[in-house]
Design a protein around this motif. Structure first.
Motif, short mmCIF file in Angstrom:
data_model
loop_
_atom_site.label_atom_id
_atom_site.label_comp_id
_atom_site.label_asym_id
_atom_site.label_seq_id
_atom_site.Cartn_x
_atom_site.Cartn_y
_atom_site.Cartn_z
N ASN A 222 0.86 -1.18 0.00
CA ASN A 222 0.00 0.00 0.00
C ASN A 222 0.90 1.23 0.00
OD1 ASN A 222 0.65 0.66 2.73
ND2 ASN A 222 -0.92 -0.78 3.46
N ASP B 49 1.52 3.62 2.13
CA ASP B 49 2.38 3.82 3.31
C ASP B 49 3.55 2.85 3.30
OD1 ASP B 49 0.90 5.87 4.31
OD2 ASP B 49 0.03 4.77 6.00
N GLU B 50 3.25 1.60 2.97
CA GLU B 50 4.33 0.59 2.93
C GLU B 50 5.35 0.92 1.84
OE1 GLU B 50 1.95 -3.42 4.44
OE2 GLU B 50 1.87 -2.84 2.34
N ASN C 251 -0.33 7.62 -7.33
CA ASN C 251 -0.52 6.24 -6.88
C ASN C 251 0.65 5.81 -5.98
OD1 ASN C 251 1.60 5.78 -8.77
ND2 ASN C 251 0.07 5.62 -10.39
N SER C 252 0.58 4.59 -5.48
CA SER C 252 1.60 4.13 -4.54
C SER C 252 2.96 3.97 -5.22
CB SER C 252 1.18 2.80 -3.90
OG SER C 252 -0.03 3.00 -3.21
N LEU D 208 -4.68 5.94 -1.20
CA LEU D 208 -3.37 5.37 -1.51
C LEU D 208 -2.75 4.69 -0.29
CD1 LEU D 208 -1.71 8.11 -3.75
CD2 LEU D 208 -3.10 6.18 -4.46
N SER D 209 -2.82 5.34 0.85
CA SER D 209 -2.07 4.85 2.01
C SER D 209 -2.46 3.44 2.44
CB SER D 209 -2.24 5.82 3.19
OG SER D 209 -3.55 5.78 3.70
N HIS D 210 -3.72 3.06 2.28
CA HIS D 210 -4.20 1.77 2.77
C HIS D 210 -4.68 0.85 1.64
CE1 HIS D 210 -3.86 3.88 6.53
NE2 HIS D 210 -4.27 2.83 7.22
N THR D 211 -4.32 1.17 0.41
CA THR D 211 -4.81 0.36 -0.71
C THR D 211 -3.64 -0.39 -1.35
OG1 THR D 211 -6.47 2.05 -1.05
CG2 THR D 211 -6.21 0.43 -2.80
N LEU D 212 -3.78 -1.70 -1.38
CA LEU D 212 -2.70 -2.54 -1.91
C LEU D 212 -2.57 -2.36 -3.42
CD1 LEU D 212 -0.82 -4.67 -0.49
CD2 LEU D 212 -2.25 -6.40 -1.59
N GLU D 213 -1.34 -2.27 -3.87
CA GLU D 213 -1.07 -2.01 -5.27
C GLU D 213 0.21 -2.75 -5.66
OE1 GLU D 213 0.35 1.98 -7.30
OE2 GLU D 213 -1.47 2.34 -6.15
#
Lengths: 93, 406
Positions: free
Chosen positions: B11, B13-14, B142-143, B175-180
């Motif tokens: 995501n 943040d990651e 986006n991430s 973006l911060s919590h959405t896996l991409e």
């Protein structure tokens, strides 16, 4: 700093507000209303005035007597207050 | 030829935390706040596992987080922090100090609405409140871009012509919590790209040229008292550095592109060349808007968009060049500027066109406050409005609020 002195432009001075001159070149003695005058007849060289001066503006001469630096003395009068033999008088500058 | 990359499921943040792990800065001082928390959590895991050499400072507030970064950066460290919303607001005083002391700190802002009422979801009111603080502001779509920009940010901040802190802004939750899928570069390539921090030199108080760093061997004072005789000159230097930043952002974005295959600039146009109507905006919404542009193109509507990646420095020339021949443009603002005539991005975009002989009709759409969703159909209504403006050559209402109940 006297108003007649030409100050450098923004391209000439260091960035980040870094001073390009030592603070000793920035004369601050003209703030004062009263200046300390030492009566050397009374002075015992105890160095209290030198120690108490909040601005380090009283130096000790080679003969051991203190001497105010009027370029930096702001006339606060702490030296006169602390002098144990009342050898310092504050007089109108 | 781009280097071999590894796809990771991350995501936003990651992605930021992973980029920072690869950069391995000297100091990270941060305080967790939703939706930035994952950055601090992941990074403290890297620290606990010994995967980085970073000194992690668990501070008691955001004011302290940025203050610690200021001290560290002045002492020559690479310093990173991350925050959101009220955390950024608490840093406000130190934002100006970091920029004025010309400290190349990098900070991730996970955009979130400011209280009250308390709200953890995305809008850009936090970053917009910091727009005049002297930081460079990069808004990510986006991430992947959050990862890429977090790496580039160091080179931009530390560039000798710039020497300013950089905010990498990514939309909270969206973006911060959405896996991409995020393409990541190998560690050694990232290390090589960012290199070692280099220092510009300044004249010290004895007229000697010394590095701009707190060093007992070559002492200097950073940012002490300025009165009316010097403050303005120091602000001019910051204005000048911001003026030089656009070229640097483009150069670094291009160099990164040669390495990764993903080139970044100040603005990112999409199907804009022959477009008659276009929207201008920041962040993740512009990703969604690409789908809407595609749908409109299928119907034969000449629609396009311009995503503004760098809000500070504001890319004046690039905005004029990309949009001057359009019939109607709509500026999307995810922040309200209470009492102003329209949102912050709108104000700046319309301002740059005042000097142009030929200019599009420009209207403002304020949307998404407190995380209010911006699905494609809502964006479609904006394009429909722009079509109407282009046809009638008339804007009935300059500032509109999209998605708010009447």
């Amino acid at each position: 700093m006297s108003s007649e002195e030409k100050l450098p432009g923004w391209r000439e001075i260091p960035i980040a507000g870094v001073p390009y001159k030592p603070s000793t070149e920035y004369k601050t003695g003209d703030w004062k209303v009263y200046k300390p005058v030492i009566n050397y007849e009374k002075c015992t060289k105890c160095m209290f005035c030198h120690t108490y001066c909040p601005d380090g503006a009283i130096k000790i001469r080679e003969d051991g007597f203190p001497e105010p630096d009027y370029d930096f003395c702001k006339g606060c009068g702490i030296c006169a207050e602390e002098c144990p033999v009342k050898a310092i008088e504050m007089v109108k500058d | 030829m781009a280097v071999k990359q590894i796809v990771m499921g991350l995501n936003g943040d990651e992605a930021v935390a992973y980029a920072i792990k690869q950069v391995d800065p000297d100091v990270v001082a941060a305080y967790p706040i939703t939706p930035q928390t994952i950055i601090v959590e992941r990074f403290s895991e890297y620290v606990a596992n010994g995967e980085v050499h970073t000194e992690f400072v668990a501070v008691e507030s955001e004011h302290s987080a940025l203050s610690a970064c200021v001290g560290a950066a002045a002492a020559g460290a690479r310093a990173f922090t991350a925050t959101a919303a009220n955390g950024l607001a608490l840093m406000w005083e130190i934002l100006y100090i970091a920029a004025s002391c010309r400290l190349p700190i990098v900070m991730a802002i996970v955009n979130r609405a400011l209280s009250a009422p308390i709200n953890i979801h995305c809008d850009h009111s936090d970053a917009m409140g910091a727009r005049d603080s002297g930081w460079i502001q990069i808004f990510c779509e986006n991430s992947q871009e959050a990862y890429d920009s977090t790496i580039q940010a160091w080179r931009i901040a530390e560039h000798p012509d710039v020497q300013l802190p950089v905010m990498v802004c990514l939309d909270g939750f969206v973006l911060s919590h959405t896996l991409e899928n995020v393409m990541t570069l190998p560690n050694d390539i990232v290390k090589k790209f960012v290199g070692e921090r280099k220092f510009v030199t300044v004249k010290n108080h004895f007229g000697k040229e010394v590095p701009l760093i707190l060093d007992p061997e070559n002492p200097i004072t950073i940012g002490p008292l300025d009165l009316y005789d010097f403050y303005f000159e120091h602000k001019m230097q910051q204005i000048d550095a911001m003026g030089k930043a656009p070229k640097v952002i483009e150069e670094i974005g291009k160099e990164y592109g040669e390495l990764s295959g993903r080139t970044y600039g100040l603005v990112h146009p999409y199907k804009l060349e022959d477009a008659e109507i276009a929207i201008v905006g920041l962040g993740s919404t512009m990703g969604t808007a690409k789908i809407v542009v595609d749908k409109l193109r299928e119907k034969g509507v000449k629609a396009g968009l311009l995503r503004v990646r760098a809000f500070r420095p504001f890319p004046v020339r690039q905005i004029v060049e990309n949009l001057k021949d359009k019939k109607a443009i709509g500026v999307l603002d995810r922040a309200a500027s209470f009492g102003a005539y329209g949102g912050p991005l709108f104000n700046e975009v319309r301002n740059v066109f005042y000097d142009q002989d030929i200019r599009p009709l420009i209207s403002n759409y304020i949307y998404g406050l407190g995380g209010r969703d911006m699905p494609p159909q809502r964006l479609m209504t904006i394009f429909e409005d722009l079509q109407k403006i282009a046809e009638t050559r008339r804007i009935e209402k300059t500032v509109k609020y999209i998605g708010v109940r009447g």
